[in-house]
Motif scaffolding. Structure first.
Motif, PDB file in Angstrom:
ATOM      1  N   CYS A   1      61.049  66.585  40.707  1.00 13.69           N
ATOM      2  CA  CYS A   1      59.877  66.671  39.819  1.00 13.69           C
ATOM      3  C   CYS A   1      58.770  67.563  40.371  1.00 13.69           C
ATOM      4  CB  CYS A   1      59.338  65.276  39.500  1.00 13.69           C
ATOM      5  SG  CYS A   1      58.493  64.492  40.888  1.00 13.69           S
TER       6      CYS A   1
ATOM      7  N   CYS B   1      58.648  66.562  45.894  1.00 15.30           N
ATOM      8  CA  CYS B   1      59.956  66.117  45.396  1.00 15.30           C
ATOM      9  C   CYS B   1      60.765  67.306  44.879  1.00 15.30           C
ATOM     10  CB  CYS B   1      59.738  65.096  44.287  1.00 15.30           C
ATOM     11  SG  CYS B   1      61.244  64.620  43.430  1.00 15.30           S
TER      12      CYS B   1
ATOM     13  N   CYS C   1      60.934  59.155  45.676  1.00 14.01           N
ATOM     14  CA  CYS C   1      59.843  59.661  44.839  1.00 14.01           C
ATOM     15  C   CYS C   1      59.607  58.693  43.694  1.00 14.01           C
ATOM     16  CB  CYS C   1      60.195  61.048  44.300  1.00 14.01           C
ATOM     17  SG  CYS C   1      58.928  61.702  43.170  1.00 14.01           S
TER      18      CYS C   1
ATOM     19  N   CYS D   1      59.442  59.314  40.789  1.00 17.68           N
ATOM     20  CA  CYS D   1      60.270  59.669  39.634  1.00 17.68           C
ATOM     21  C   CYS D   1      61.659  59.050  39.716  1.00 17.68           C
ATOM     22  CB  CYS D   1      60.379  61.189  39.492  1.00 17.68           C
ATOM     23  SG  CYS D   1      61.492  61.987  40.688  1.00 17.68           S
TER      24      CYS D   1
ATOM     25  N   HIS E   1      63.829  59.735  42.258  1.00 17.05           N
ATOM     26  CA  HIS E   1      64.681  60.536  43.128  1.00 17.05           C
ATOM     27  C   HIS E   1      64.585  60.043  44.577  1.00 17.05           C
ATOM     28  CE1 HIS E   1      66.910  64.019  44.449  1.00 17.05           C
ATOM     29  NE2 HIS E   1      65.924  64.386  45.264  1.00 17.05           N
TER      30      HIS E   1
HETATM   31 ZN   LIG Z   1      60.052  63.229  41.966  1.00 16.04          ZN
END
Ligand SMILES: [Zn+2]
Length: 565
Positions: free
Chosen positions: A212, A209, A233, A235, A237
């Motif tokens: 992150c 990613c 992702c 996270c 994203h």
């Molecule tokens: Zn990420």
């Protein structure tokens, strides 16, 4: 150049590899390969991954062929888990490439992977292993594998079909019997890794990613014409990248390995037992390298597990696993090389950190003597030659290789006191005295390191400070006489050989036998009892280092003091 060697497993593999290389690409440099994951301290068990191709590559060089041994550092793999003993704060880095994780606390290296690579590379240099290290981070992030990645993505249907043949079969249970073995199997491309399948389809490429830096990504679509790849992702994203220019991701292990066989033109690469079962990466990789990358699979023998016996917890270097550097602290490089050279890859063996190391050294010394006097067998001569040097020349050796167990006993008693150690060494053989500790180094240092780091305190020898008055006064007349004969003979017999004759001779004299009398059961019993008495009086136990060495180490004055009634 060192002469080529025949008559062992290494030379048979070298024959096979040279013939195969000639068939594939005549005249080209022959490539032998290893892969290592610097995800933590590199386990001593993984040294076989390097030593097997090293020995074969070395034999190929001895025969005058160009040959390179590459070691792929799998440093672009994800950080899987925080090893025991490392701050839990490192948990936040799980899923990042090993080269993006900070080095362990206190390290001077720029990142996690470099820290563990450096220790392994230093040990390999000491072992005489000549290799070219290839950082997979460097390769992937420079775009070196661009065409191979685009090809794998184009051929993802074919790859998925190959993998599918094995996915349906139940996974063969792989019994892992102990913690050592489990740790050793944490090698490159550990089993159970993501093979690229997802609910969104099959994609052999996985991006890290861009926000992150972790690999908690899922590829959601890919366009072959534009190379546009969409991923999301964990996270939160989501992004579209162009694979024609994206350099922050990698092929999944089962595709990555065969891709590199093709890219580097690998002719020989062995693998551990965990990689060679049906559906394993070596088997699947063979199909992928042929069908997708249009290249040949390397000759790849399976190598068996290498165990460790008696590694003391206290000395295992940072992280609780024994590493090649730990082994090199207690044994010289030729001995460690020999353990790998003497056994065929499919034979398992153990590297000893316990008392067994002394026997290993005795065996090695006996081989060296046989080679010197021409009585060694051809395969043993081959293993010896591969251990003492490489095509590039001989490895450093101890000028005067006194028995390891003798050196260990001496430093055990002198606790590493140099002056005292030299005095004892000088007395061992008065006709040809050791005049400097350098003559017996580095073997002496290895033996000292073994005594101080691997031998438990309760097994160390403690010479008595004062005589055991109770025991001395309780002795029978025969026992008293045996001590008197010994003490009277000390001066005349003050050498290793002399004292050996004396301690075995005392019971003979008492039995009215000549010094060269053949041992009878009665005599053997008398000798055993006499030795036990000496150990009790000198070190307060029933056993100890060999008596002649012990007497020399204790010194004549102290022997008199402890044995006089
Ligand atoms: Zn990420």
């Amino acid at each position: 150049m060192a002469r080529s060697i025949e008559a062992d497993w290494v030379s048979r593999f070298a024959d096979e590899v040279i013939a195969e290389a000639e068939r594939r690409a005549p005249g080209k440099t022959i490539v032998c390969a290893s892969g290592l994951s610097p995800s933590g301290p590199i386990h001593l068990g993984n040294l076989r991954e390097v030593m097997t191709p090293h020995l074969v590559a070395d034999e190929i060089r001895r025969r005058g062929h160009d040959c390179v041994h590459i070691i792929s550092w799998d440093d672009f793999d994800r950080f899987r888990k925080v090893p025991v003993g490392i701050d839990e704060a490192w948990n936040e880095h799980i899923g990042k490439p090993l080269t993006s994780v900070p080095a362990p606390p206190g390290s001077t290296y720029p990142n996690w992977a470099e820290h563990f690579k450096a220790a392994m590379a230093a040990a390999l240099t000491e072992l005489g292993v000549e290799f070219r290290g290839i950082s997979q981070t460097q390769m992937y992030t420079s775009g070196a594998y661009r065409e191979q990645i685009l090809l794998a993505m184009r051929e993802r249907g074919r790859i998925d079909a190959i993998l599918a043949q094995y996915r349906t079969k139940p996974k063969a249970a792989k019994p892992v019997t102990d913690a050592d073995e489990a740790a050793a199997l944490e090698g490159s491309g550990a089993a159970g890794e993501d093979d690229g399948s997802a609910a969104t389809g099959y994609f052999p490429y996985k991006p890290y990613c861009s926000v992150c830096d972790r690999d908690l990504t899922t590829v959601t679509s890919y366009d072959d014409d534009t190379t546009a790849l969409d991923y999301t992702c964990a996270c939160g994203h989501a992004e579209t990248v162009l694979l024609s220019e994206h350099n922050h991701g990698k092929l999944v292990w089962k595709v990555d390995w065969p891709m590199r066989w093709a890219y580097e033109g690998v002719v020989f690469e062995p693998s551990g037992v965990d990689h060679t079962s049906p559906g394993s990466s070596f088997v699947v990789g063979g199909q992928i390298v042929r069908d997708v990358f249009k290249a040949d699979q390397p000759i790849g023998p399976m190598y068996a597990f290498v165990g460790i016996s008696g590694m003391a917890k206290m000395s295992s270097s940072k992280g609780g696993v024994p590493t090649p550097a730990d082994a090199l602290e207690i044994m010289e490089p030729p001995l460690l090389r020999w353990l790998y050279a003497r056994r065929r890859p499919n034979q398992s063996f153990k590297v000893a950190f316990d008392q067994e190391v002394q026997r290993m050294y005795d065996e090695w010394d006996s081989l060296v003597r046989k080679v010197a006097d021409g009585t060694a067998q051809p395969a043993d001569i081959a293993a010896h030659q591969r251990s003492v040097g490489t095509a590039a020349g001989l490895l450093p050796a101890t000028p005067r290789p006194l028995p390891y167990r003798t050196l260990a006993s001496i430093v055990d008693i002198t606790t590493g006191h140099d002056e005292q150690t030299l005095r004892i060494l000088r007395d061992l053989d008065p006709d040809s005295p050791v005049t400097s500790l350098d003559e017996v180094r580095p073997r002496l240092d290895r033996a000292e390191r073994w005594i101080t780091t691997q031998v438990p305190a309760e097994q160390r020898t403690q010479v008595r400070e004062t005589p055991d008055a109770d025991l001395l006064t309780s002795l029978s007349e025969t026992e008293r006489e045996s001590l008197r004969i010994l003490l009277d003979g000390l001066d005349e017999h003050w050498s290793l050989d002399g004292l050996t004759t004396l301690v075995y001779g005392v019971p003979k004299i008492q039995a009215g036998l000549t010094p060269d009398a053949k041992p009878t059961p009665e005599l053997k019993t008398a000798q055993r009892e006499f030795f036990a008495l000496l150990y009790k009086l000198l070190v307060g136990r029933d056993t100890g280092p060999r008596l002649p060495t012990l007497l020399l180490a204790v010194g004549a004055d102290r022997v008199h003091k402890l044995l006089t009634i």
